[in-house]
Design a protein around this motif. Structure first.
Motif, PDB file in Angstrom:
ATOM      1  N   ARG A 139       0.826  -1.205   0.000  1.00  0.00           N
ATOM      2  CA  ARG A 139       0.000   0.000   0.000  1.00  0.00           C
ATOM      3  C   ARG A 139       0.868   1.265   0.000  1.00  0.00           C
ATOM      4  O   ARG A 139       0.571   2.235  -0.677  1.00  0.00           O
ATOM      5  CB  ARG A 139      -0.922  -0.001   1.206  1.00  0.00           C
ATOM      6  CG  ARG A 139      -1.992   1.096   1.153  1.00  0.00           C
ATOM      7  CD  ARG A 139      -2.617   1.325   2.506  1.00  0.00           C
ATOM      8  NE  ARG A 139      -3.159   0.116   3.086  1.00  0.00           N
ATOM      9  CZ  ARG A 139      -3.355  -0.038   4.396  1.00  0.00           C
ATOM     10  NH1 ARG A 139      -3.030   0.917   5.233  1.00  0.00           N
ATOM     11  NH2 ARG A 139      -3.852  -1.162   4.863  1.00  0.00           N
ATOM     12  N   GLU A 140       1.959   1.230   0.757  1.00  0.00           N
ATOM     13  CA  GLU A 140       2.860   2.387   0.814  1.00  0.00           C
ATOM     14  C   GLU A 140       3.525   2.651  -0.531  1.00  0.00           C
ATOM     15  O   GLU A 140       3.731   3.806  -0.924  1.00  0.00           O
ATOM     16  CB  GLU A 140       3.924   2.167   1.884  1.00  0.00           C
ATOM     17  CG  GLU A 140       3.385   2.175   3.309  1.00  0.00           C
ATOM     18  CD  GLU A 140       4.476   1.871   4.320  1.00  0.00           C
ATOM     19  OE1 GLU A 140       5.636   1.619   3.890  1.00  0.00           O
ATOM     20  OE2 GLU A 140       4.183   1.866   5.532  1.00  0.00           O
ATOM     21  N   ASP A 141       3.880   1.564  -1.264  1.00  0.00           N
ATOM     22  CA  ASP A 141       4.605   1.706  -2.537  1.00  0.00           C
ATOM     23  C   ASP A 141       3.702   1.394  -3.724  1.00  0.00           C
ATOM     24  O   ASP A 141       4.151   0.871  -4.754  1.00  0.00           O
ATOM     25  CB  ASP A 141       5.815   0.752  -2.551  1.00  0.00           C
ATOM     26  CG  ASP A 141       6.771   1.024  -1.405  1.00  0.00           C
ATOM     27  OD1 ASP A 141       6.852   2.190  -0.975  1.00  0.00           O
ATOM     28  OD2 ASP A 141       7.428   0.074  -0.937  1.00  0.00           O
ATOM     29  N   LEU A 142       2.429   1.702  -3.581  1.00  0.00           N
ATOM     30  CA  LEU A 142       1.430   1.273  -4.553  1.00  0.00           C
ATOM     31  C   LEU A 142       1.751   1.694  -5.980  1.00  0.00           C
ATOM     32  O   LEU A 142       1.556   0.931  -6.935  1.00  0.00           O
ATOM     33  CB  LEU A 142       0.066   1.840  -4.137  1.00  0.00           C
ATOM     34  CG  LEU A 142      -1.170   1.233  -4.791  1.00  0.00           C
ATOM     35  CD1 LEU A 142      -1.210  -0.272  -4.577  1.00  0.00           C
ATOM     36  CD2 LEU A 142      -2.425   1.879  -4.241  1.00  0.00           C
ATOM     37  N   ASN A 143       2.257   2.884  -6.157  1.00  0.00           N
ATOM     38  CA  ASN A 143       2.501   3.405  -7.506  1.00  0.00           C
ATOM     39  C   ASN A 143       3.675   2.736  -8.213  1.00  0.00           C
ATOM     40  O   ASN A 143       3.914   2.969  -9.396  1.00  0.00           O
ATOM     41  CB  ASN A 143       2.736   4.912  -7.444  1.00  0.00           C
ATOM     42  CG  ASN A 143       1.495   5.668  -7.010  1.00  0.00           C
ATOM     43  OD1 ASN A 143       0.380   5.237  -7.307  1.00  0.00           O
ATOM     44  ND2 ASN A 143       1.676   6.779  -6.299  1.00  0.00           N
ATOM     45  N   LYS A 144       4.414   1.888  -7.491  1.00  0.00           N
ATOM     46  CA  LYS A 144       5.571   1.212  -8.091  1.00  0.00           C
ATOM     47  C   LYS A 144       5.179  -0.048  -8.852  1.00  0.00           C
ATOM     48  O   LYS A 144       5.992  -0.599  -9.591  1.00  0.00           O
ATOM     49  CB  LYS A 144       6.586   0.845  -7.006  1.00  0.00           C
ATOM     50  CG  LYS A 144       7.208   2.039  -6.289  1.00  0.00           C
ATOM     51  CD  LYS A 144       8.217   1.572  -5.251  1.00  0.00           C
ATOM     52  CE  LYS A 144       8.847   2.761  -4.529  1.00  0.00           C
ATOM     53  NZ  LYS A 144       9.828   2.309  -3.499  1.00  0.00           N
ATOM     54  N   TYR A 145       3.941  -0.515  -8.670  1.00  0.00           N
ATOM     55  CA  TYR A 145       3.538  -1.788  -9.254  1.00  0.00           C
ATOM     56  C   TYR A 145       2.593  -1.569 -10.438  1.00  0.00           C
ATOM     57  O   TYR A 145       1.611  -0.838 -10.330  1.00  0.00           O
ATOM     58  CB  TYR A 145       2.846  -2.660  -8.205  1.00  0.00           C
ATOM     59  CG  TYR A 145       3.666  -2.853  -6.951  1.00  0.00           C
ATOM     60  CD1 TYR A 145       4.759  -3.722  -6.944  1.00  0.00           C
ATOM     61  CD2 TYR A 145       3.354  -2.172  -5.777  1.00  0.00           C
ATOM     62  CE1 TYR A 145       5.516  -3.899  -5.802  1.00  0.00           C
ATOM     63  CE2 TYR A 145       4.115  -2.338  -4.626  1.00  0.00           C
ATOM     64  CZ  TYR A 145       5.197  -3.202  -4.645  1.00  0.00           C
ATOM     65  OH  TYR A 145       5.946  -3.372  -3.521  1.00  0.00           O
ATOM     66  N   SER A 146       2.896  -2.240 -11.533  1.00  0.00           N
ATOM     67  CA  SER A 146       2.049  -2.116 -12.722  1.00  0.00           C
ATOM     68  C   SER A 146       1.079  -3.285 -12.853  1.00  0.00           C
ATOM     69  O   SER A 146       0.069  -3.191 -13.536  1.00  0.00           O
ATOM     70  CB  SER A 146       2.916  -2.041 -13.983  1.00  0.00           C
ATOM     71  OG  SER A 146       3.723  -3.209 -14.105  1.00  0.00           O
ATOM     72  N   THR A 147       1.397  -4.413 -12.168  1.00  0.00           N
ATOM     73  CA  THR A 147       0.498  -5.569 -12.216  1.00  0.00           C
ATOM     74  C   THR A 147       0.703  -6.461 -11.006  1.00  0.00           C
ATOM     75  O   THR A 147       1.815  -6.557 -10.473  1.00  0.00           O
ATOM     76  CB  THR A 147       0.739  -6.402 -13.497  1.00  0.00           C
ATOM     77  OG1 THR A 147      -0.179  -7.515 -13.496  1.00  0.00           O
ATOM     78  CG2 THR A 147       2.165  -6.913 -13.565  1.00  0.00           C
ATOM     79  N   PHE A 148      -0.369  -7.105 -10.604  1.00  0.00           N
ATOM     80  CA  PHE A 148      -0.307  -8.089  -9.528  1.00  0.00           C
ATOM     81  C   PHE A 148      -0.654  -9.479 -10.051  1.00  0.00           C
ATOM     82  O   PHE A 148      -0.852 -10.419  -9.281  1.00  0.00           O
ATOM     83  CB  PHE A 148      -1.298  -7.730  -8.412  1.00  0.00           C
ATOM     84  CG  PHE A 148      -0.984  -6.448  -7.704  1.00  0.00           C
ATOM     85  CD1 PHE A 148       0.145  -6.339  -6.906  1.00  0.00           C
ATOM     86  CD2 PHE A 148      -1.799  -5.336  -7.840  1.00  0.00           C
ATOM     87  CE1 PHE A 148       0.447  -5.157  -6.248  1.00  0.00           C
ATOM     88  CE2 PHE A 148      -1.514  -4.151  -7.184  1.00  0.00           C
ATOM     89  CZ  PHE A 148      -0.380  -4.056  -6.391  1.00  0.00           C
ATOM     90  N   SER A 149      -0.712  -9.632 -11.343  1.00  0.00           N
ATOM     91  CA  SER A 149      -1.178 -10.878 -11.940  1.00  0.00           C
ATOM     92  C   SER A 149      -0.221 -12.055 -11.709  1.00  0.00           C
ATOM     93  O   SER A 149      -0.620 -13.210 -11.851  1.00  0.00           O
ATOM     94  CB  SER A 149      -1.389 -10.689 -13.448  1.00  0.00           C
ATOM     95  OG  SER A 149      -0.168 -10.325 -14.078  1.00  0.00           O
ATOM     96  N   MET A 150       1.034 -11.777 -11.337  1.00  0.00           N
ATOM     97  CA  MET A 150       1.994 -12.856 -11.091  1.00  0.00           C
ATOM     98  C   MET A 150       1.889 -13.406  -9.670  1.00  0.00           C
ATOM     99  O   MET A 150       2.479 -14.437  -9.359  1.00  0.00           O
ATOM    100  CB  MET A 150       3.419 -12.350 -11.341  1.00  0.00           C
ATOM    101  CG  MET A 150       3.657 -11.834 -12.753  1.00  0.00           C
ATOM    102  SD  MET A 150       3.329 -13.091 -14.013  1.00  0.00           S
ATOM    103  CE  MET A 150       4.672 -14.235 -13.671  1.00  0.00           C
TER     104      MET A 150
END
Length: 609
Positions: free
Chosen positions: A65-76
């Motif tokens: 949640r703190e670094d939310l903008n660093k992730y482009s996908t959670f599909s892995m």
């Protein structure tokens, strides 16, 4: 009739709304309050309060949640982890267009997005990308339209859909879900666009078990299209005043129905006759229907009937003797009918009854003797009746004790004394858990007769004649979790007796007699989740300081007091607070919003707003 009080009858506190967030669109109707039913596949229950040690998963989600903008996908990620991340972001309202994109193709199972701000058709592409994994979708209160429902066609395994309060969905939208044959739960509550033609689109949903069409005013004649839904167990068409006897005829073949809600419809005695063959029907809500006592003849054929609501049906005593034939009943709601104490004699045979509502009926002390044998009764509503202190003796078994004492004084043998107490042979309603005596004529002295009700958990004494003395005689009822003294004349002195109720979760004292000194006696009731101290105009910021340690509070009302903006600092510790009401105080909406953004993230409802 009953005690005078400043609270109107329709201003009762609704804890259900607090548990899921408060919205005007979610205001329950009176008939829904009676049932409290839910149609979601799996309701979220975020943990509340401090944990001694967070789990590794909690720590991971917090970091994401703190670094939310660093992730482009959670599909892995594994699906269960992606699901927990998604649920956390929904709960904290951190979803945006870009964040939602990261959940594309994550094979999520549940999307609980009811009342999520800004949700519209543009987000439906991400919903549909979950494909065959998706089982449950809640988009209630959103701006989704008919076009948005097209995206659901590839989610073939969907089991539950909730579109309550989605006022832009029409018959065309229902056409888009006709292929979702695995649906078991479907809800379109409060929709003004769906018509009988739209209901025809549901005829192919052969696995449907629960259907909610409450407050859909244009579905007249549409229930005929449900006749092929052989698995349908629950149907809610409450507050659809277009529903008539013909619609009941259309339902007569749905023999799997065990729950039917037709409150505030136009169904008459004739329509009820079509329900005689629904031998699995356990719950029937007919509140406000234009029926008479003659309908009881048809209802006696429903052997499985456990819950019956006939409130506001304008029933009279005539014909009500047929109640005695409904022996399987567990819940009977007769509130707001022209029924007198004489009818209670016909309830004596309902020995399985667990809940009885006689709100606003013409009941007095004389009729109460007929309730003494209902030993399984857990909930009794006597609000706004003429029941007084004398009638309460039949609840706790005091009548038997007194008659036995008299027999002993006269030197009668145990056998001979039986004739002296023929109508007082029971030990009282010892299983009673909830008792409502609001707006009755019960006095402080009469409350002594409740001392034997050791199972009592909820007690409503919203009546002006109740004072500190009445509270004093209740201190042995240590199991109380809910105590309503809204209009009672409780003063600072009376609050000393509250120390006996360590298990209280809900407390209302709004009679105007409290000062800051009295509130100090409330600070040790650490289990409280709801506290209403409104109308006590002597309370100041010191009262907020006193209750600052009640960290489990979910709802707080200190309206019409001398509380100011400066006192809001004391509420920073109440992290679980969801509802805060400070109307007619020296506090502005801007003040509360500032507190919300900085210290109370769970606050979803506040006044002034």
């Amino acid at each position: 009739m009953g005690g005078a009080c400043s609270r109107k009858r329709d201003q009762q506190v609704n804890e259900d709304n607090l548990n899921r967030g408060v919205s005007g669109r979610y205001t329950k109707s009176g008939s829904s309050k009676w049932l409290g039913t839910s149609f979601s596949r799996a309701s979220m229950d975020p943990s509340q309060g401090k944990q001694s040690c967070p789990s590794l998963m909690d720590l991971c989600i917090c970091k994401i949640r703190e670094d939310l903008n660093k992730y482009s996908t959670f599909s892995m990620l594994p699906r269960d982890i992606s699901q927990q991340i998604f649920d956390d972001l929904v709960c904290s309202q951190r979803l945006t267009d870009s964040v939602l994109e990261a959940f594309r193709d994550c094979a999520l199972q549940d999307l609980n997005l009811g009342e999520y701000p800004g949700f519209n058709d543009s987000w439906m592409d991400i919903v549909s990308s979950q494909g065959s994994s998706l089982l449950s979708v809640d988009l209630s209160g959103s701006d989704v339209t008919d076009s948005g429902l097209i995206f659901l066609k590839d989610c073939k395994n969907l089991q539950a859909l909730n579109f309550n309060y989605c006022d832009q969905i029409s018959d065309k939208g229902l056409e888009q879900i006709t292929g979702l044959s695995n649906l078991t739960t479907l809800s379109f509550k409060r929709n003004n666009l769906i018509t009988a033609q739209g209901i025809s689109s549901l005829s192919g949903l052969i696995n449907l078990v629960k259907l909610d069409l409450e407050r859909c005013p244009k579905i007249q004649g549409g229930l005929i299209h449900l006749k092929g839904l052989a698995k349908l167990e629950s149907l809610n068409v409450n507050c659809c005043n277009c529903i008539t006897d013909a619609d009941m005829k259309a339902l007569s073949g749905l023999t799997s129905l065990n729950s039917l809600q037709i409150a505030s419809s136009k169904v008459t005695d004739n329509g009820v006759s079509f329900l005689r063959d629904l031998n699995k029907l356990a719950l029937l809500n007919m509140e406000g229907c234009p029926v008479s006592a003659a309908c009881l003849e048809s209802l006696t054929a429903l052997d499985a009937l456990l819950f019956l609501n006939l409130s506001r049906c304008n029933l009279t005593d005539d014909g009500c003797e047929k109640f005695s034939k409904l022996q399987s009943l567990k819940v009977l709601n007769l509130g707001f009918n022209e029924i007198s104490g004489a009818i209670l004699v016909h309830l004596k045979g309902l020995t399985n009854l667990e809940s009885l509502n006689l709100d606003s009926c013409r009941i007095n002390d004389e009729g109460m003797v007929h309730l003494a044998g209902l030993s399984r009764l857990k909930c009794l509503e006597l609000s706004d009746t003429e029941v007084g202190s004398s009638g309460l003796r039949h609840l706790s078994g005091r009548a038997r004790a007194r008659m036995t004492e008299r027999a002993s004084e006269k030197g009668l043998s145990k056998d001979n004394s039986k004739s002296q107490r023929s109508d007082c042979h029971t030990s009282g309603l010892l299983n009673l858990e909830s008792l409502n005596l609001s707006f009755t004529v019960v006095t402080d002295g009469g409350l002594k007769k409740l001392s034997g009700l050791s199972s009592l958990k909820s007690l409503n004494l919203d009546a002006r004649q109740i004072t500190d003395a009445g509270l004093a005689v209740l201190t042995n009822l240590t199991g109380l979790t809910h105590l309503d003294l809204f209009g009672a004349r409780i003063t600072d002195s009376g609050t000393n007796y509250l120390k006996s109720f360590k298990n209280l979760r809900s407390l209302e004292i709004c009679g105007g007699g409290l000062t800051d000194a009295g509130v100090k006696n409330i600070k040790d009731l650490t289990s409280l989740t709801l506290l209403n101290l409104s109308q006590n105009h002597h309370l100041t910021d010191k009262s907020l300081e006193s209750i600052s340690g009640l960290t489990q509070l979910v709802s707080l009302n200190v309206s019409n007091s001398r509380v100011t903006s400066a006192g809001l600092q004391h509420l920073k510790t109440l992290k679980n607070l969801k509802s805060l009401t400070l109307e007619s105080c020296k506090v502005t909406a801007a003040d509360i919003k500032k507190l919300q953004s900085s210290d109370l993230p769970n606050l979803v409802s506040f006044r002034p707003e």
